[in-house]
Write a protein that holds these residues in place. Structure first.
Motif: not given
Length: 127
Positions: A88-98
């Motif tokens: 869910r975090l990746e859907e909102r903020d994929p750069e942060r997950v990376k």
């Protein structure tokens, strides 16, 4: 489940193992490890989160204090909880997950003192 039946033998644990495997195959081990480290707010670091995943994939329930206290002793449920939230975090903020995945990968192979330092600092140091 009876009091004498271990979570390892529980149908719930065994039913969730393929779902954990599917995430590892789809997202990769580093992503899954980062999901657990982030979801646990640093309770785990790379090596311990990877060990949890590897044990679940072998059908072994590796129980930590977090597993027992928050997930009724079910490590597969714990992993899936963290994977789903990280997704869910990746859907909102994929750069942060990376950034989180790269940050967590740097904790692989740390000695014990360094790993505990990483764990304690994670909540304030994570990207």
């Amino acid at each position: 489940m009876s009091a004498s039946e271990s979570v390892l033998e529980s149908p719930e644990f065994l039913e969730l193992v393929p779902k954990v495997r599917e995430y590892v195959e789809r997202k990769g081990i580093d992503w899954c490890v980062a999901a657990i480290v982030d979801g646990s707010a640093g309770y785990y670091w790379y090596d311990t989160a990877k060990r949890l995943i590897e044990n679940v994939l072998r059908g072994r329930n590796w129980i930590t204090e977090r597993t027992g206290a928050c997930f009724r002793g079910n490590a597969a449920r714990e992993a899936l909880f963290d994977f789903e939230n990280f997704e869910r975090l990746e859907e909102r903020d994929p750069e942060r997950v990376k950034r989180i995945v790269e940050f967590v990968k740097r904790s692989a192979g740390l000695d014990t003192a360094e790993a505990w330092t990483f764990s304690v600092m994670y909540p304030t140091a994570a990207p």
